[in-house]
Scaffold this motif. Structure first.
Motif, mmCIF file in Angstrom:
data_model
loop_
_atom_site.group_PDB
_atom_site.id
_atom_site.type_symbol
_atom_site.label_atom_id
_atom_site.label_comp_id
_atom_site.label_asym_id
_atom_site.label_seq_id
_atom_site.Cartn_x
_atom_site.Cartn_y
_atom_site.Cartn_z
ATOM 1 N N LEU A 1 0.816 -1.223 0.000
ATOM 2 C CA LEU A 1 0.000 0.000 0.000
ATOM 3 C C LEU A 1 0.846 1.269 0.000
ATOM 4 C CD1 LEU A 1 -2.890 -0.979 2.453
ATOM 5 C CD2 LEU A 1 -2.937 -0.906 -0.056
ATOM 6 N N LYS A 2 2.136 1.161 0.306
ATOM 7 C CA LYS A 2 3.023 2.321 0.217
ATOM 8 C C LYS A 2 3.307 2.687 -1.242
ATOM 9 C CE LYS A 2 5.278 1.829 4.680
ATOM 10 N NZ LYS A 2 4.578 2.912 5.304
ATOM 11 N N GLU A 3 3.120 1.727 -2.145
ATOM 12 C CA GLU A 3 3.387 1.940 -3.561
ATOM 13 C C GLU A 3 2.139 1.921 -4.434
ATOM 14 O OE1 GLU A 3 6.019 -1.246 -4.618
ATOM 15 O OE2 GLU A 3 7.232 -0.947 -2.828
ATOM 16 N N LYS A 4 1.085 1.277 -3.954
ATOM 17 C CA LYS A 4 -0.082 1.033 -4.798
ATOM 18 C C LYS A 4 -1.376 1.254 -4.024
ATOM 19 C CE LYS A 4 -2.180 -2.664 -7.455
ATOM 20 N NZ LYS A 4 -2.174 -4.031 -7.881
ATOM 21 N N THR A 5 -2.372 1.809 -4.711
ATOM 22 C CA THR A 5 -3.719 1.941 -4.156
ATOM 23 C C THR A 5 -4.503 0.693 -4.532
ATOM 24 O OG1 THR A 5 -3.679 4.348 -4.331
ATOM 25 C CG2 THR A 5 -5.845 3.303 -4.205
ATOM 26 N N LYS A 6 -5.170 0.103 -3.544
ATOM 27 C CA LYS A 6 -6.014 -1.070 -3.797
ATOM 28 C C LYS A 6 -7.475 -0.623 -3.842
ATOM 29 C CE LYS A 6 -2.852 -4.565 -2.890
ATOM 30 N NZ LYS A 6 -2.775 -6.002 -2.905
ATOM 31 N N ASN A 7 -8.299 -1.430 -4.485
ATOM 32 C CA ASN A 7 -9.702 -1.054 -4.707
ATOM 33 C C ASN A 7 -10.640 -2.211 -4.394
ATOM 34 O OD1 ASN A 7 -9.124 1.557 -6.304
ATOM 35 N ND2 ASN A 7 -7.897 0.011 -7.334
ATOM 36 N N LEU A 8 -11.757 -1.885 -3.774
ATOM 37 C CA LEU A 8 -12.831 -2.842 -3.527
ATOM 38 C C LEU A 8 -14.113 -2.290 -4.124
ATOM 39 C CD1 LEU A 8 -12.359 -3.644 0.283
ATOM 40 C CD2 LEU A 8 -11.593 -5.019 -1.657
ATOM 41 N N LEU A 9 -14.973 -3.170 -4.561
ATOM 42 C CA LEU A 9 -16.292 -2.771 -5.042
ATOM 43 C C LEU A 9 -17.339 -3.604 -4.325
ATOM 44 C CD1 LEU A 9 -17.917 -1.011 -7.052
ATOM 45 C CD2 LEU A 9 -17.895 -2.990 -8.578
ATOM 46 N N LEU A 10 -18.206 -2.939 -3.574
ATOM 47 C CA LEU A 10 -19.327 -3.605 -2.924
ATOM 48 C C LEU A 10 -20.541 -3.428 -3.821
ATOM 49 C CD1 LEU A 10 -17.319 -2.708 -0.585
ATOM 50 C CD2 LEU A 10 -19.274 -3.022 0.911
ATOM 51 N N GLU A 11 -21.295 -4.506 -4.013
ATOM 52 C CA GLU A 11 -22.450 -4.465 -4.900
ATOM 53 C C GLU A 11 -23.644 -5.138 -4.228
ATOM 54 O OE1 GLU A 11 -23.743 -5.831 -9.411
ATOM 55 O OE2 GLU A 11 -21.826 -6.474 -8.601
ATOM 56 N N LEU A 12 -24.789 -4.478 -4.283
ATOM 57 C CA LEU A 12 -26.027 -5.041 -3.750
ATOM 58 C C LEU A 12 -26.739 -5.832 -4.828
ATOM 59 C CD1 LEU A 12 -27.526 -2.058 -1.745
ATOM 60 C CD2 LEU A 12 -26.658 -4.194 -0.825
ATOM 61 N N ARG A 13 -27.366 -6.934 -4.430
ATOM 62 C CA ARG A 13 -28.169 -7.748 -5.341
ATOM 63 C C ARG A 13 -29.504 -8.036 -4.668
ATOM 64 N NH1 ARG A 13 -24.471 -11.190 -8.724
ATOM 65 N NH2 ARG A 13 -22.900 -9.676 -9.337
ATOM 66 N N PHE B 1 -7.980 2.296 -1.137
ATOM 67 C CA PHE B 1 -7.181 2.460 0.073
ATOM 68 C C PHE B 1 -5.701 2.291 -0.220
ATOM 69 C CE2 PHE B 1 -8.474 -1.934 -0.157
ATOM 70 C CZ PHE B 1 -7.485 -2.709 0.423
ATOM 71 N N SER B 2 -4.892 3.047 0.553
ATOM 72 C CA SER B 2 -3.444 3.030 0.355
ATOM 73 C C SER B 2 -2.758 3.440 1.657
ATOM 74 C CB SER B 2 -3.046 4.005 -0.763
ATOM 75 O OG SER B 2 -3.177 5.334 -0.322
ATOM 76 N N ASP B 3 -1.447 3.517 1.603
ATOM 77 C CA ASP B 3 -0.638 4.026 2.707
ATOM 78 C C ASP B 3 0.253 5.133 2.141
ATOM 79 O OD1 ASP B 3 0.463 4.354 5.182
ATOM 80 O OD2 ASP B 3 1.405 2.380 5.306
ATOM 81 N N GLN B 4 -0.359 5.984 1.324
ATOM 82 C CA GLN B 4 0.342 7.053 0.628
ATOM 83 C C GLN B 4 -0.264 8.403 0.998
ATOM 84 O OE1 GLN B 4 0.206 6.133 -3.595
ATOM 85 N NE2 GLN B 4 0.042 3.968 -3.077
ATOM 86 N N ARG B 5 0.474 9.460 0.732
ATOM 87 C CA ARG B 5 -0.027 10.811 1.004
ATOM 88 C C ARG B 5 -1.112 11.221 0.031
ATOM 89 N NH1 ARG B 5 2.410 13.458 4.956
ATOM 90 N NH2 ARG B 5 4.532 12.885 5.491
ATOM 91 N N ARG B 6 -0.996 10.796 -1.192
ATOM 92 C CA ARG B 6 -1.974 11.184 -2.208
ATOM 93 C C ARG B 6 -2.594 9.932 -2.808
ATOM 94 N NH1 ARG B 6 1.746 15.676 -4.830
ATOM 95 N NH2 ARG B 6 1.310 17.276 -3.313
ATOM 96 N N PRO B 7 -3.917 9.947 -2.985
ATOM 97 C CA PRO B 7 -4.533 8.793 -3.647
ATOM 98 C C PRO B 7 -4.167 8.772 -5.122
ATOM 99 C CG PRO B 7 -6.169 10.495 -3.258
ATOM 100 C CD PRO B 7 -4.880 10.967 -2.623
ATOM 101 N N GLN B 8 -4.342 7.631 -5.729
ATOM 102 C CA GLN B 8 -4.098 7.470 -7.152
ATOM 103 C C GLN B 8 -4.979 8.448 -7.934
ATOM 104 O OE1 GLN B 8 -5.106 3.561 -8.527
ATOM 105 N NE2 GLN B 8 -2.999 3.193 -9.125
ATOM 106 N N VAL B 9 -4.521 8.899 -9.090
ATOM 107 C CA VAL B 9 -5.293 9.818 -9.919
ATOM 108 C C VAL B 9 -6.660 9.204 -10.192
ATOM 109 C CG1 VAL B 9 -5.412 10.939 -12.164
ATOM 110 C CG2 VAL B 9 -3.227 10.794 -10.969
ATOM 111 N N GLY B 10 -7.698 9.991 -10.008
ATOM 112 C CA GLY B 10 -9.060 9.512 -10.227
ATOM 113 C C GLY B 10 -9.737 9.019 -8.965
#
Length: 191
Positions: A123-135, A164-173
């Protein structure tokens, strides 16, 4: 004659009023059993995504409450909600854990489904992503898929994205909402 006409008219009007009046409760939302994501910032803006960073936290985990809201009447029994969590780059157990089964408690009109994010070295190098979806399931329909804000922006009512990340700035977008956990940096409202 005029007096007799007034009496007959009054009797007819009274009869119509009595015949037309019967006590009943309105059906507003009575037949609907729906569920949707309803997450607000402190200014009451509804959002469908949020970005979290560990950079301002000492903890190795962040608990992220994701609010689900009922459309309809509260029930006397708990009801399961079908929430699916997917990710292209985060692994359950390693990068995040889920708060068990998603269940709307008995007598409730909303609840928080908790996703626990884990601090990992990547997470210091990369932003990870989760998607929650209702059905939809046997307990709930999906009454609508989006909500329009007063400013005209449209947000999803059936998906919620977590970056989520462990960086000062989130990934672009990514949404720039630092530390939206319920700890000291809380920006998500629990209303």
């Amino acid at each position: 004659m005029k007096k007799k006409h007034i009496i007959h008219s009054a009797a007819l009007l009274l009869g119509l009023c009595l015949a037309g009046c019967k006590e009943s409760l309105p059906d507003n939302f009575g037949a609907i059993e729906g569920i949707y994501f309803y997450n607000q910032l402190t200014d009451r803006t509804v959002v469908d995504s949020a970005a979290y960073t560990f950079i301002y936290e000492d903890a190795d985990v962040l608990e992220v409450p994701v609010r689900l809201q009922l459309v309809g009447r509260a029930a006397a029994q708990p009801r399961a909600v079908d929430v699916r969590v997917t990710s292209q780059d985060a692994e359950e157990g390693t990068d995040y854990t889920l708060g068990g089964d998603a269940v709307l408690p008995a007598g409730s009109v909303s609840f928080d489904y908790v996703v626990t994010l884990k601090r990992t070295d990547i997470l210091k190098e990369k932003t990870k992503n989760l998607l929650l979806e209702l059905r939809a399931n046997e307990n709930f329909i999906i009454p609508f898929t989006s909500q329009v804000q007063s400013g005209g922006d449209t947000v999803s009512a059936v998906t919620f994205k977590i970056n989520f990340s462990d960086q000062r700035r989130p990934q672009v977008g990514a949404v720039c909402s630092w530390g939206l956990s319920r700890s000291r940096n809380s920006n998500l409202s629990a209303t």
